[in-house]
Design a protein around this motif. Sequence first.
Motif, PDB file in Angstrom:
ATOM      1  N   VAL A 114      21.396   9.636  -1.636  1.00 27.15           N
ATOM      2  CA  VAL A 114      19.886   9.581  -2.631  1.00 27.15           C
ATOM      3  C   VAL A 114      19.276   8.125  -1.919  1.00 27.15           C
ATOM      4  CG1 VAL A 114      20.650  10.606  -4.741  1.00 27.15           C
ATOM      5  CG2 VAL A 114      20.671   8.097  -4.707  1.00 27.15           C
ATOM      6  N   ILE A 115      19.784   7.004  -1.289  1.00 33.98           N
ATOM      7  CA  ILE A 115      19.943   6.055  -0.960  1.00 33.98           C
ATOM      8  C   ILE A 115      18.897   6.775   0.693  1.00 33.98           C
ATOM      9  CG2 ILE A 115      19.986   3.495   0.131  1.00 33.98           C
ATOM     10  CD1 ILE A 115      22.229   2.915  -2.474  1.00 33.98           C
ATOM     11  N   GLU A 116      19.755   7.188   1.125  1.00 31.72           N
ATOM     12  CA  GLU A 116      18.969   7.719   2.631  1.00 31.72           C
ATOM     13  C   GLU A 116      18.078   8.373   2.194  1.00 31.72           C
ATOM     14  OE1 GLU A 116      22.549   8.562   4.180  1.00 31.72           O
ATOM     15  OE2 GLU A 116      23.479   7.508   4.446  1.00 31.72           O
ATOM     16  N   THR A 117      17.804   9.236   1.157  1.00 33.43           N
ATOM     17  CA  THR A 117      16.798  10.128   1.472  1.00 33.43           C
ATOM     18  C   THR A 117      15.541   9.149   1.193  1.00 33.43           C
ATOM     19  OG1 THR A 117      18.431  12.301   0.924  1.00 33.43           O
ATOM     20  CG2 THR A 117      15.214  12.562  -0.153  1.00 33.43           C
ATOM     21  N   ALA A 118      15.329   8.497  -0.194  1.00 34.65           N
ATOM     22  CA  ALA A 118      15.021   7.750  -0.719  1.00 34.65           C
ATOM     23  C   ALA A 118      13.806   6.710   0.394  1.00 34.65           C
ATOM     24  CB  ALA A 118      14.629   7.291  -2.187  1.00 34.65           C
ATOM     25  N   ALA A 119      14.933   6.325   1.282  1.00 31.52           N
ATOM     26  CA  ALA A 119      14.468   5.745   2.406  1.00 31.52           C
ATOM     27  C   ALA A 119      13.578   6.321   3.224  1.00 31.52           C
ATOM     28  CB  ALA A 119      15.971   4.719   3.553  1.00 31.52           C
ATOM     29  N   ALA A 120      13.724   7.065   4.168  1.00 29.63           N
ATOM     30  CA  ALA A 120      13.488   8.232   4.419  1.00 29.63           C
ATOM     31  C   ALA A 120      11.949   8.426   4.400  1.00 29.63           C
ATOM     32  CB  ALA A 120      14.110   9.243   4.608  1.00 29.63           C
ATOM     33  N   ARG A 121      12.077   9.269   2.760  1.00 26.59           N
ATOM     34  CA  ARG A 121      10.511   9.373   2.270  1.00 26.59           C
ATOM     35  C   ARG A 121       9.670   7.609   2.154  1.00 26.59           C
ATOM     36  NH1 ARG A 121       9.238  13.538  -1.690  1.00 26.59           N
ATOM     37  NH2 ARG A 121       7.433  13.334  -2.213  1.00 26.59           N
ATOM     38  N   ALA A 122       9.957   7.017   2.049  1.00 22.45           N
ATOM     39  CA  ALA A 122       9.397   5.391   2.131  1.00 22.45           C
ATOM     40  C   ALA A 122       8.893   5.237   3.344  1.00 22.45           C
ATOM     41  CB  ALA A 122      10.716   4.257   1.651  1.00 22.45           C
ATOM     42  N   THR A 126      28.480   2.233  -0.433  1.00 22.21           N
ATOM     43  CA  THR A 126      26.694   2.025  -0.926  1.00 22.21           C
ATOM     44  C   THR A 126      26.697   1.110  -0.683  1.00 22.21           C
ATOM     45  OG1 THR A 126      28.277   3.144  -3.093  1.00 22.21           O
ATOM     46  CG2 THR A 126      25.470   1.996  -3.044  1.00 22.21           C
ATOM     47  N   ALA A 127      27.562  -0.139  -0.233  1.00 18.30           N
ATOM     48  CA  ALA A 127      26.806  -1.152  -0.007  1.00 18.30           C
ATOM     49  C   ALA A 127      26.294  -1.173   1.972  1.00 18.30           C
ATOM     50  CB  ALA A 127      28.256  -2.408  -0.098  1.00 18.30           C
ATOM     51  N   HIS A 128      27.123  -0.322   2.694  1.00 16.49           N
ATOM     52  CA  HIS A 128      27.211  -0.143   4.286  1.00 16.49           C
ATOM     53  C   HIS A 128      25.295   0.383   4.551  1.00 16.49           C
ATOM     54  CE1 HIS A 128      27.314   0.376   8.258  1.00 16.49           C
ATOM     55  NE2 HIS A 128      26.981   2.164   8.105  1.00 16.49           N
ATOM     56  N   SER A 129      25.753   1.789   3.234  1.00 20.28           N
ATOM     57  CA  SER A 129      24.089   2.096   3.344  1.00 20.28           C
ATOM     58  C   SER A 129      22.531   1.149   2.692  1.00 20.28           C
ATOM     59  CB  SER A 129      24.209   3.555   2.269  1.00 20.28           C
ATOM     60  OG  SER A 129      23.083   4.390   1.938  1.00 20.28           O
ATOM     61  N   LEU A 130      22.879   0.559   1.805  1.00 21.32           N
ATOM     62  CA  LEU A 130      22.311  -0.454   1.530  1.00 21.32           C
ATOM     63  C   LEU A 130      21.218  -0.869   2.848  1.00 21.32           C
ATOM     64  CD1 LEU A 130      23.077  -1.286  -1.708  1.00 21.32           C
ATOM     65  CD2 LEU A 130      20.900  -0.262  -1.321  1.00 21.32           C
ATOM     66  N   ASN A 131      22.306  -1.362   3.555  1.00 26.78           N
ATOM     67  CA  ASN A 131      21.909  -2.661   4.561  1.00 26.78           C
ATOM     68  C   ASN A 131      22.138  -1.969   5.812  1.00 26.78           C
ATOM     69  OD1 ASN A 131      23.505  -5.258   3.984  1.00 26.78           O
ATOM     70  ND2 ASN A 131      24.919  -4.093   3.921  1.00 26.78           N
ATOM     71  N   GLN A 132      21.832  -0.666   6.126  1.00 25.68           N
ATOM     72  CA  GLN A 132      21.713   0.301   6.645  1.00 25.68           C
ATOM     73  C   GLN A 132      20.331   0.689   6.409  1.00 25.68           C
ATOM     74  OE1 GLN A 132      23.901   0.057   9.368  1.00 25.68           O
ATOM     75  NE2 GLN A 132      23.256   1.698  10.123  1.00 25.68           N
ATOM     76  N   VAL A 133      19.320   0.569   5.399  1.00 30.21           N
ATOM     77  CA  VAL A 133      17.829   1.131   5.159  1.00 30.21           C
ATOM     78  C   VAL A 133      17.531  -0.702   4.788  1.00 30.21           C
ATOM     79  CG1 VAL A 133      19.404   3.322   4.595  1.00 30.21           C
ATOM     80  CG2 VAL A 133      18.434   1.971   2.401  1.00 30.21           C
ATOM     81  N   PHE A 154      28.746  -6.273  -7.809  1.00 33.87           N
ATOM     82  CA  PHE A 154      28.746  -6.508  -6.058  1.00 33.87           C
ATOM     83  C   PHE A 154      28.025  -6.457  -4.635  1.00 33.87           C
ATOM     84  CE2 PHE A 154      30.475  -4.493  -1.970  1.00 33.87           C
ATOM     85  CZ  PHE A 154      30.520  -6.131  -1.731  1.00 33.87           C
ATOM     86  N   LEU A 155      27.378  -5.135  -5.910  1.00 38.74           N
ATOM     87  CA  LEU A 155      26.238  -4.201  -4.513  1.00 38.74           C
ATOM     88  C   LEU A 155      24.774  -5.569  -4.965  1.00 38.74           C
ATOM     89  CD1 LEU A 155      26.322  -0.537  -5.712  1.00 38.74           C
ATOM     90  CD2 LEU A 155      27.190  -1.167  -3.560  1.00 38.74           C
ATOM     91  N   ASP A 156      24.314  -5.693  -5.785  1.00 40.37           N
ATOM     92  CA  ASP A 156      23.030  -6.678  -6.266  1.00 40.37           C
ATOM     93  C   ASP A 156      23.623  -7.654  -4.776  1.00 40.37           C
ATOM     94  OD1 ASP A 156      20.942  -7.726  -7.056  1.00 40.37           O
ATOM     95  OD2 ASP A 156      21.956  -8.380  -8.907  1.00 40.37           O
ATOM     96  N   ASP A 157      25.072  -7.831  -4.535  1.00 40.17           N
ATOM     97  CA  ASP A 157      24.397  -9.321  -3.959  1.00 40.17           C
ATOM     98  C   ASP A 157      25.361  -8.878  -2.282  1.00 40.17           C
ATOM     99  OD1 ASP A 157      24.234 -10.558  -6.080  1.00 40.17           O
ATOM    100  OD2 ASP A 157      26.080 -10.971  -6.885  1.00 40.17           O
ATOM    101  N   SER A 158      25.427  -7.514  -1.686  1.00 39.46           N
ATOM    102  CA  SER A 158      25.981  -7.316  -0.957  1.00 39.46           C
ATOM    103  C   SER A 158      25.462  -7.322   1.081  1.00 39.46           C
ATOM    104  CB  SER A 158      26.270  -5.873  -0.864  1.00 39.46           C
ATOM    105  OG  SER A 158      25.557  -4.789  -1.114  1.00 39.46           O
ATOM    106  N   SER A 159      23.957  -8.188   0.436  1.00 38.96           N
ATOM    107  CA  SER A 159      23.239  -8.205   1.719  1.00 38.96           C
ATOM    108  C   SER A 159      24.276  -8.767   2.770  1.00 38.96           C
ATOM    109  CB  SER A 159      21.813  -8.310   1.463  1.00 38.96           C
ATOM    110  OG  SER A 159      22.018  -9.450   1.203  1.00 38.96           O
ATOM    111  N   LYS A 160      23.892  -8.265   3.656  1.00 38.14           N
ATOM    112  CA  LYS A 160      24.336  -9.540   5.095  1.00 38.14           C
ATOM    113  C   LYS A 160      22.944 -10.269   6.032  1.00 38.14           C
ATOM    114  CE  LYS A 160      28.261  -5.687   6.664  1.00 38.14           C
ATOM    115  NZ  LYS A 160      28.697  -4.767   7.303  1.00 38.14           N
ATOM    116  N   PRO A 161      23.308 -11.195   6.028  1.00 37.61           N
ATOM    117  CA  PRO A 161      22.837 -12.983   6.775  1.00 37.61           C
ATOM    118  C   PRO A 161      22.258 -11.781   8.277  1.00 37.61           C
ATOM    119  CG  PRO A 161      25.507 -13.530   6.911  1.00 37.61           C
ATOM    120  CD  PRO A 161      25.288 -11.519   6.625  1.00 37.61           C
ATOM    121  N   GLY A 162      20.684 -12.230   7.737  1.00 37.35           N
ATOM    122  CA  GLY A 162      19.344 -11.331   8.199  1.00 37.35           C
ATOM    123  C   GLY A 162      19.208  -9.757   7.967  1.00 37.35           C
ATOM    124  N   LYS A 163      19.381  -9.079   6.811  1.00 36.15           N
ATOM    125  CA  LYS A 163      18.980  -8.391   6.379  1.00 36.15           C
ATOM    126  C   LYS A 163      18.681  -9.224   5.559  1.00 36.15           C
ATOM    127  CE  LYS A 163      21.594  -5.471   8.247  1.00 36.15           C
ATOM    128  NZ  LYS A 163      20.547  -4.069  10.302  1.00 36.15           N
TER     129      LYS A 163
END
Length: 453
Positions: free
Chosen positions: A328-336, A368-375, A397-406
Amino acid sequence: KNSLSPHWVKVFEIDYELGTPSKVAVNIFDEVRKGENKGIGSAVFDIGELLGARGNTKARKLKKGGTLFATVRKSQGSGMLRLQVKGTKLKNVEGMFSKSDPFFELSRKVDAAGSLTWDNVYRSKDIHNNLNPEWETAIISLSTLCGGNLDLPILLSVFDHESSGKHKPMGQLETSVNGLKQAAETRNSLQLQRKGKDVGAITVVKAEANFVDYVSGGCEINVVVAIDFTGSNGDPRKPGTLHYLHPDGRKNDYEKAISAIVGILSKYDSDQKFPVVGFGAKYGGVVRHCFQCGPHEESHGVAGVLDAYKQVFKSGLVMSGPTVFTEVIETAAARAMSSQSEAQRKGQQSYTVLLILTDGAVSDVQATAHSLNQVSHAPLSVVIVGLGDADFSSMQFLDDSSKPGKRDIAQFVQFNRHASNSVALTSETLHEIPEQLTGYFSSNGISPLPPIQ
């Protein structure tokens, strides 16, 4: 303070129509802390005369002595800049036994009477005894700061505050609004100089437009709703389970969350059409992690979203598992991305919010964290609302999972903590979206559109 040659930084915006007389009366007072302020003098300026004067500047003699100068410029550009800066290792100019009290000023380069000069347009509060100050966030009109030209030279000057009003220079640097934005994105410090020598550094913590500016310019906020239909929600036919539909019309927690959150976000979506998808249920013996809810691809209004949700229970689904968000994250990102691309083609702007309603922690946090960083490059915010009494510690943990530069695009909220207060629920759920939206547009060099009249 304590000055007979003050340079005020407050800028006033005045509506002016050619041919219509417009005058401004200015009264000057000496501030008295305990008692009535004392009048020093007054003057009247005609806006038309100011516009016709060299450098758009006129002077008026005051009866009690002194001269008052006024300058007028056409207001150009729109939007606000949210700016926060901090100083590092500033050079002390106070002496051996105390530290400087630094404040900063912003000045724009203007043509005054045929020559370029710096015009002070903003002054921060001073911070006492601190050579590593972090000043509070300033909200400055882009019309005032740069006339809408984001590449116009801007002078940032730092001073040591003195009660006498004779503030001591600590250093300065020249940049632009785009320069400030780039410094915020790269986290590169800007070097302060005084008399050709380095005297400390300025770090731009944030430099971005205001959420209200984007919304006022017509930015559409689209909402995608994703609903958890995994077996852990319980049998929807049994009272007390999360998906139980009350015969008397009372809302279950899923319906309450939809009504409260989509109800707020729908105010920023002109067409009121919302895709509703489900995840974690079996159709024809196959687990689906992203399927359409209801008979239509998009539901109309909050009532339509609620109806699409209820229609799922008549579709023959079998509640199953595991709990997977990635599809659903990837589908929403494509739509966005598609919505923003189409909006840009029309000279408009679009941003999407994915609202995920779930009763439990995801089965694979790392995926899930990887998916959030990817989009994270997409014009998207992901709001996850946890319903029920499950252990949601991994969701934090997901709320704080963004990598540096993302970009940090995820926000998790536990419904039960705000179940009795819908205002608190929506406030907690949506409070990161303005900064995420402005962060996306700012990082892509997209300024707010002019306000819709």
